[in-house]
Enzyme design. Structure first.
Site, short mmCIF file in Angstrom:
data_model
loop_
_atom_site.label_atom_id
_atom_site.label_comp_id
_atom_site.label_asym_id
_atom_site.label_seq_id
_atom_site.Cartn_x
_atom_site.Cartn_y
_atom_site.Cartn_z
N ILE A 20 0.69 -1.14 0.18
CA ILE A 20 0.02 -0.05 -0.01
C ILE A 20 0.82 1.35 -0.03
CG2 ILE A 20 -0.34 0.34 2.56
CD1 ILE A 20 -3.20 0.81 2.03
N ASN A 33 -3.22 2.03 15.36
CA ASN A 33 -4.05 1.62 16.47
C ASN A 33 -4.56 3.11 17.60
OD1 ASN A 33 -1.68 3.04 18.29
ND2 ASN A 33 -0.39 1.48 17.55
N GLY A 41 3.29 -3.99 11.29
CA GLY A 41 2.27 -4.20 10.17
C GLY A 41 2.30 -3.07 9.11
N VAL A 42 0.94 -3.04 8.67
CA VAL A 42 0.91 -1.91 7.52
C VAL A 42 1.02 -0.43 8.07
CG1 VAL A 42 -1.70 -1.64 7.83
CG2 VAL A 42 -0.57 -1.46 5.52
N ASP A 43 0.61 -0.19 9.13
CA ASP A 43 1.01 1.22 9.94
C ASP A 43 2.35 1.58 10.08
OD1 ASP A 43 -0.33 3.36 11.17
OD2 ASP A 43 0.32 2.82 13.11
N THR A 134 -7.27 -7.75 9.99
CA THR A 134 -6.95 -8.90 9.77
C THR A 134 -5.66 -9.45 10.11
OG1 THR A 134 -6.58 -8.63 7.34
CG2 THR A 134 -8.92 -9.24 7.97
N VAL A 136 -2.60 -8.36 13.04
CA VAL A 136 -2.33 -8.56 14.48
C VAL A 136 -3.65 -8.45 15.39
CG1 VAL A 136 -1.25 -7.63 16.61
CG2 VAL A 136 -0.03 -7.67 14.46
P1 ADP Z 1 -4.28 -4.95 12.23
O1 ADP Z 1 -3.37 -4.40 13.43
O2 ADP Z 1 -5.52 -3.89 11.71
O3 ADP Z 1 -4.75 -6.18 12.18
P2 ADP Z 1 -1.84 -5.40 10.65
O4 ADP Z 1 -0.98 -4.30 9.77
O5 ADP Z 1 -1.32 -6.23 11.59
O6 ADP Z 1 -3.25 -4.62 11.12
O7 ADP Z 1 -2.39 -6.13 9.42
C1 ADP Z 1 -3.49 -5.67 8.43
C2 ADP Z 1 -3.25 -6.21 7.13
O8 ADP Z 1 -2.18 -5.37 6.54
C3 ADP Z 1 -2.51 -7.81 6.99
O9 ADP Z 1 -3.23 -8.34 6.17
C4 ADP Z 1 -1.12 -7.56 6.59
O10 ADP Z 1 -0.55 -8.67 5.88
C5 ADP Z 1 -1.36 -6.30 5.72
N1 ADP Z 1 0.19 -5.63 5.43
C6 ADP Z 1 1.05 -5.50 5.99
N2 ADP Z 1 1.84 -4.67 5.56
C7 ADP Z 1 1.49 -3.98 4.42
C8 ADP Z 1 1.70 -3.29 3.16
N3 ADP Z 1 2.86 -2.62 3.29
N4 ADP Z 1 0.81 -2.97 2.29
C9 ADP Z 1 -0.42 -3.49 2.48
N5 ADP Z 1 -0.89 -4.37 3.50
C10 ADP Z 1 0.02 -4.64 4.48
#
Ligand code: ADP
Length: 193
Positions: A20, A33, A41-43, A134, A136
Site C-alpha cells: 500500500i 492503533n 504491520g501496515v501502519d 486481519t 495482529v
Molecule cells: P491490524 O492491526 O489492523 O490487524 P496489521 O497491519 O497487523 O493490522 O495487518 C493488516 C493487514 O495488512 C494484514 O493483511 C497484513 O498482511 C497487511 N499488510 C502489512 N503490511 C502491508 C503493506 N505494506 N501493504 C499492504 N498491506 C500490508
C-alpha cells in the site's frame, strides 16, 4: 493478481496484491492503533515510507482527541508527506477478541464508512485500503472481507471516491476479498493475473 468490480454506475472497486505504501491514489488508509503513534504491520510500513513528519502530524492530531485516543471504528486525516499518496486516513479497526462478533463487525464497518466519508468531504477521487484488523488484530479474513466490501458499497451509495482500491498483502487475503466482492457486487468487470 488484480480484479475490478463495478459499484453502481460511477464507482469501481479494485483488488490487487501489493504494498500500500507504493500507491498513488489521493489517499491511503492505515490500520492504525488507538494511540496513533505508529506500530507494526501496515501502519509501521506507512510511517516508515511517509517519514518523520507523519509521526509529528499524528502527535499533533492526538492532542485534539479526548484522552489522546482514537476509539475503534474511528478515522482521521493527515497529509501523506513522503508517500506518493497526498493523504493518509488513519482508521482504528477492532481487536477481534475484545468484542462479540456482531460488535466487531459494526466497528470494522465504521472504519470503512468513516474513511470514505472523509474522502467524500475532501473531494478525493481515489482511496486505497489495506485489510483492516486481519493482521495482529486477529479478525478472521473471510468475515472481515465481507464486512469491508459491503461497507464500501453502502458508503459509496452516498457518493465518494470514484475508485476504491484494496491493497492485499498475500494471495489468500486477495482470494477472500475476491470471493466477498463477487458475493456482494457480482462478477468482476476485468481480471488480471
Ligand atoms: P491490524 O492491526 O489492523 O490487524 P496489521 O497491519 O497487523 O493490522 O495487518 C493488516 C493487514 O495488512 C494484514 O493483511 C497484513 O498482511 C497487511 N499488510 C502489512 N503490511 C502491508 C503493506 N505494506 N501493504 C499492504 N498491506 C500490508
Amino acid at each position: 493478481m488484480e480484479a475490478t468490480f463495478a459499484v453502481g454506475e460511477t464507482h469501481s472497486l479494485e483488488l490487487f496484491v501489493g504494498d500500500i505504501t507504493r500507491q498513488s491514489t489521493d489517499a491511503i488508509v492505515s490500520a492504525a492503533n488507538a494511540l496513533l503513534l505508529g506500530g507494526g504491520g501496515v501502519d509501521g510500513a506507512i510511517h516508515k515510507a511517509a517519514g518523520p513528519r507523519l509521526f509529528e502530524a499524528c502527535r499533533a492530531l492526538k492532542k485534539t482527541l479526548p484522552g489522546g485516543v482514537l476509539a475503534a471504528g474511528g478515522a482521521v486525516l493527515t497529509g501523506g508527506f513522503d508517500l506518493p499518496a497526498r493523504f493518509v486516513i488513519h482508521a482504528v479497526g477492532p481487536i477481534y477478541a475484545e468484542h462479540d462478533p456482531a460488535r466487531a463487525a459494526e466497528l470494522l464497518e465504521s472504519c470503512y464508512v468513516q474513511a470514505i466519508g472523509i474522502a467524500r468531504r475532501e473531494g478525493l477521487a481515489s482511496i486505497t485500503f489495506p485489510s483492516i484488523s486481519t493482521g495482529v488484530y486477529g479478525y478472521p479474513v473471510a468475515a472481515a472481507a465481507e464486512v469491508a466490501v459491503a461497507a464500501v458499497k453502502r458508503a459509496l451509495a452516498s457518493g465518494g471516491p470514484a475508485v476504491v482500491r484494496f491493497s492485499l498483502f498475500d494471495p489468500d487475503t486477495f482470494a477472500a476479498y475476491h470471493a466477498a466482492a463477487v458475493a456482494v457486487l457480482g462478477a468482476p468487470r476485468a481480471e488480471g493475473a
